[in-house]
Design a protein around this motif. Structure first.
Motif, PDB file in Angstrom:
ATOM      1  N   ALA A 196      39.180  50.100  52.738  1.00  0.00           N
ATOM      2  CA  ALA A 196      38.841  50.015  54.161  1.00  0.00           C
ATOM      3  C   ALA A 196      40.067  50.063  55.058  1.00  0.00           C
ATOM      4  N   GLY A 197      41.249  50.210  54.479  1.00  0.00           N
ATOM      5  CA  GLY A 197      42.478  50.291  55.261  1.00  0.00           C
ATOM      6  C   GLY A 197      43.095  48.953  55.588  1.00  0.00           C
ATOM      7  N   LYS A 198      42.764  47.916  54.807  1.00  0.00           N
ATOM      8  CA  LYS A 198      43.286  46.573  55.055  1.00  0.00           C
ATOM      9  C   LYS A 198      44.057  46.105  53.828  1.00  0.00           C
ATOM     10  N   ILE A 199      45.326  45.847  53.998  1.00  0.00           N
ATOM     11  CA  ILE A 199      46.167  45.339  52.914  1.00  0.00           C
ATOM     12  C   ILE A 199      46.231  43.818  53.062  1.00  0.00           C
ATOM     13  N   GLN A 200      45.416  43.126  52.264  1.00  0.00           N
ATOM     14  CA  GLN A 200      45.270  41.680  52.434  1.00  0.00           C
ATOM     15  C   GLN A 200      45.387  40.936  51.099  1.00  0.00           C
ATOM     16  N   PHE A 201      46.222  41.412  50.218  1.00  0.00           N
ATOM     17  CA  PHE A 201      46.349  40.776  48.907  1.00  0.00           C
ATOM     18  C   PHE A 201      46.837  39.336  49.039  1.00  0.00           C
ATOM     19  N   GLY A 202      47.888  39.142  49.806  1.00  0.00           N
ATOM     20  CA  GLY A 202      48.441  37.802  49.957  1.00  0.00           C
ATOM     21  C   GLY A 202      47.526  36.873  50.732  1.00  0.00           C
ATOM     22  N   VAL A 203      46.841  37.408  51.735  1.00  0.00           N
ATOM     23  CA  VAL A 203      45.942  36.571  52.548  1.00  0.00           C
ATOM     24  C   VAL A 203      44.772  36.066  51.714  1.00  0.00           C
ATOM     25  N   ILE A 204      44.168  36.955  50.934  1.00  0.00           N
ATOM     26  CA  ILE A 204      43.012  36.566  50.120  1.00  0.00           C
ATOM     27  C   ILE A 204      43.428  35.560  49.049  1.00  0.00           C
ATOM     28  N   LEU A 205      44.564  35.809  48.411  1.00  0.00           N
ATOM     29  CA  LEU A 205      45.028  34.873  47.389  1.00  0.00           C
ATOM     30  C   LEU A 205      45.339  33.509  47.991  1.00  0.00           C
ATOM     31  N   GLY A 206      45.956  33.491  49.157  1.00  0.00           N
ATOM     32  CA  GLY A 206      46.254  32.216  49.815  1.00  0.00           C
ATOM     33  C   GLY A 206      45.005  31.460  50.206  1.00  0.00           C
ATOM     34  N   TRP A 207      43.990  32.176  50.683  1.00  0.00           N
ATOM     35  CA  TRP A 207      42.745  31.515  51.063  1.00  0.00           C
ATOM     36  C   TRP A 207      42.002  30.982  49.849  1.00  0.00           C
ATOM     37  N   ILE A 208      42.094  31.669  48.720  1.00  0.00           N
ATOM     38  CA  ILE A 208      41.456  31.167  47.504  1.00  0.00           C
ATOM     39  C   ILE A 208      42.109  29.848  47.073  1.00  0.00           C
ATOM     40  N   VAL A 209      43.417  29.789  47.122  1.00  0.00           N
ATOM     41  CA  VAL A 209      44.121  28.564  46.728  1.00  0.00           C
ATOM     42  C   VAL A 209      43.799  27.427  47.681  1.00  0.00           C
ATOM     43  N   VAL A 210      43.858  27.694  48.962  1.00  0.00           N
ATOM     44  CA  VAL A 210      43.576  26.651  49.957  1.00  0.00           C
ATOM     45  C   VAL A 210      42.124  26.194  49.875  1.00  0.00           C
ATOM     46  N   SER A 211      41.211  27.138  49.655  1.00  0.00           N
ATOM     47  CA  SER A 211      39.788  26.784  49.565  1.00  0.00           C
ATOM     48  C   SER A 211      39.505  25.930  48.339  1.00  0.00           C
ATOM     49  N   SER A 212      40.162  26.244  47.232  1.00  0.00           N
ATOM     50  CA  SER A 212      39.959  25.451  46.022  1.00  0.00           C
ATOM     51  C   SER A 212      40.456  24.023  46.216  1.00  0.00           C
ATOM     52  N   ILE A 213      41.607  23.875  46.808  1.00  0.00           N
ATOM     53  CA  ILE A 213      42.149  22.528  47.048  1.00  0.00           C
ATOM     54  C   ILE A 213      41.265  21.784  48.060  1.00  0.00           C
ATOM     55  N   PHE A 214      40.798  22.484  49.075  1.00  0.00           N
ATOM     56  CA  PHE A 214      39.950  21.859  50.101  1.00  0.00           C
ATOM     57  C   PHE A 214      38.651  21.342  49.502  1.00  0.00           C
ATOM     58  N   LEU A 215      37.952  22.175  48.733  1.00  0.00           N
ATOM     59  CA  LEU A 215      36.688  21.747  48.142  1.00  0.00           C
ATOM     60  C   LEU A 215      36.898  20.661  47.086  1.00  0.00           C
ATOM     61  N   THR A 239      38.305  25.889  41.104  1.00  0.00           N
ATOM     62  CA  THR A 239      38.800  27.247  41.344  1.00  0.00           C
ATOM     63  C   THR A 239      37.948  28.284  40.624  1.00  0.00           C
ATOM     64  N   SER A 240      37.491  27.962  39.412  1.00  0.00           N
ATOM     65  CA  SER A 240      36.644  28.897  38.668  1.00  0.00           C
ATOM     66  C   SER A 240      35.316  29.113  39.381  1.00  0.00           C
ATOM     67  N   VAL A 241      34.705  28.046  39.868  1.00  0.00           N
ATOM     68  CA  VAL A 241      33.408  28.164  40.548  1.00  0.00           C
ATOM     69  C   VAL A 241      33.546  28.953  41.841  1.00  0.00           C
ATOM     70  N   ILE A 242      34.555  28.656  42.630  1.00  0.00           N
ATOM     71  CA  ILE A 242      34.756  29.383  43.883  1.00  0.00           C
ATOM     72  C   ILE A 242      35.041  30.860  43.611  1.00  0.00           C
ATOM     73  N   GLY A 243      35.790  31.134  42.560  1.00  0.00           N
ATOM     74  CA  GLY A 243      36.106  32.525  42.236  1.00  0.00           C
ATOM     75  C   GLY A 243      34.893  33.314  41.798  1.00  0.00           C
ATOM     76  N   TYR A 244      34.048  32.736  40.965  1.00  0.00           N
ATOM     77  CA  TYR A 244      32.842  33.460  40.525  1.00  0.00           C
ATOM     78  C   TYR A 244      31.839  33.626  41.664  1.00  0.00           C
ATOM     79  N   CYS A 245      31.736  32.616  42.523  1.00  0.00           N
ATOM     80  CA  CYS A 245      30.818  32.721  43.662  1.00  0.00           C
ATOM     81  C   CYS A 245      31.358  33.643  44.748  1.00  0.00           C
ATOM     82  N   LEU A 246      32.532  34.195  44.555  1.00  0.00           N
ATOM     83  CA  LEU A 246      33.062  35.200  45.478  1.00  0.00           C
ATOM     84  C   LEU A 246      32.398  36.565  45.272  1.00  0.00           C
ATOM     85  N   LEU A 247      31.555  36.673  44.250  1.00  0.00           N
ATOM     86  CA  LEU A 247      30.892  37.952  43.959  1.00  0.00           C
ATOM     87  C   LEU A 247      30.083  38.488  45.135  1.00  0.00           C
TER      88      LEU A 247
END
Length: 249
Positions: free
Chosen positions: A133-152, A172-180
């Motif tokens: 889609a023209g969006k380079i967001q590798f670092g942003v998505i990875l950072g949000w996954i880490v922050v979301s896991s710690i938050f939950l 982290t595993s549950v949040i990652g699989y529910c990212l589907l």
């Protein structure tokens, strides 16, 4: 006037035979071969025998086809597959991913054994669709996954108190699989117009899907979460809403 010197004739004697020259017996020593150490007949160490041929014959057996434990041919039939040695089980990843497809009947038995192989695969898929889609967001998505896991993780253990047994790896595993659902949303958004109510409506459906699946899994895999289902669902809703905003805008 020249002076003559009496020079005896030079005679080349045969090897090892004494030659009489002018009454003097001169002997020429036969050159002998260089010093060679004695060759032990019963040497247990091949390289101490100073015999290249015997050493090669001794060591060639185990390397080529010997059956000894040292230098023998490895039996690869008894080895585990490479993915199993790395802790990656494709059949379990597929079962866990397939369990998220039905948000009303999520099977928590597959998610008792948490792993990060499936979430990493979904993370890379999400980044790939965003890249298309023209969006380079590798670092942003990875950072949000880490922050979301710690938050939950912090929210759940604060609600459960002493009875909470949720660890960060499982969270982290549950949040990652529910990212589907969000990954599917990023793939569908490639064919949906950028600005319009349809895009927001589709995003809302996928966010509710991911929120329901994550809430059911969090309550099932950890103790003490049933009475706090509403608060856990609210935290999950905030997490997947943030991910959907990356897709919409």
């Amino acid at each position: 006037m020249t002076k003559e010197f009496a020079v005896p004739p030079v005679v080349f004697p045969s090897v090892g035979n004494p030659v009489a020259t002018g009454g003097n017996i001169q002997q020429r020593r036969v050159p002998i071969a260089p010093f060679q150490p004695p060759r032990p007949s019963n040497s247990g160490i091949p390289f101490m025998s100073f015999d290249i041929g015997s050493a090669a014959a001794t060591t060639a057996g185990p390397i080529g086809g010997g059956t000894g434990p040292i230098g023998g041919v490895a039996n690869f039939d008894d080895e585990e597959p490479l993915l199993d040695e790395l802790g990656i089980h494709p059949d379990q990843i597929w079962k866990k991913t397939k369990s998220i497809l039905n948000p009303f009947r999520v099977n928590p038995t597959f998610h008792k054994d948490s792993d990060l192989s499936g979430p990493i695969f979904l993370y890379l898929s999400f980044c790939l669709f965003q890249l298309l889609a023209g969006k380079i967001q590798f670092g942003v998505i990875l950072g949000w996954i880490v922050v979301s896991s710690i938050f939950l993780y912090v929210v759940f253990n604060m609600l459960a108190g002493r009875h909470g047994n949720l660890n960060l790896h499982t969270c982290t595993s549950v949040i990652g699989y529910c990212l589907l659902p969000v990954v599917i949303l990023s793939a569908v958004s490639l064919f949906v117009p950028q600005n319009g109510a349809l895009r927001f409506g589709i995003a809302g459906v996928f966010v509710i899907w991911a929120t329901r699946a994550c809430t059911n899994l969090m309550v099932a895999v950890a103790d003490g979460g049933e009475e706090h289902r509403g608060l856990i669902a609210y935290a999950c809703f905030l997490i997947y809403t943030l991910f959907s905003l990356l897709v919409i805008f």
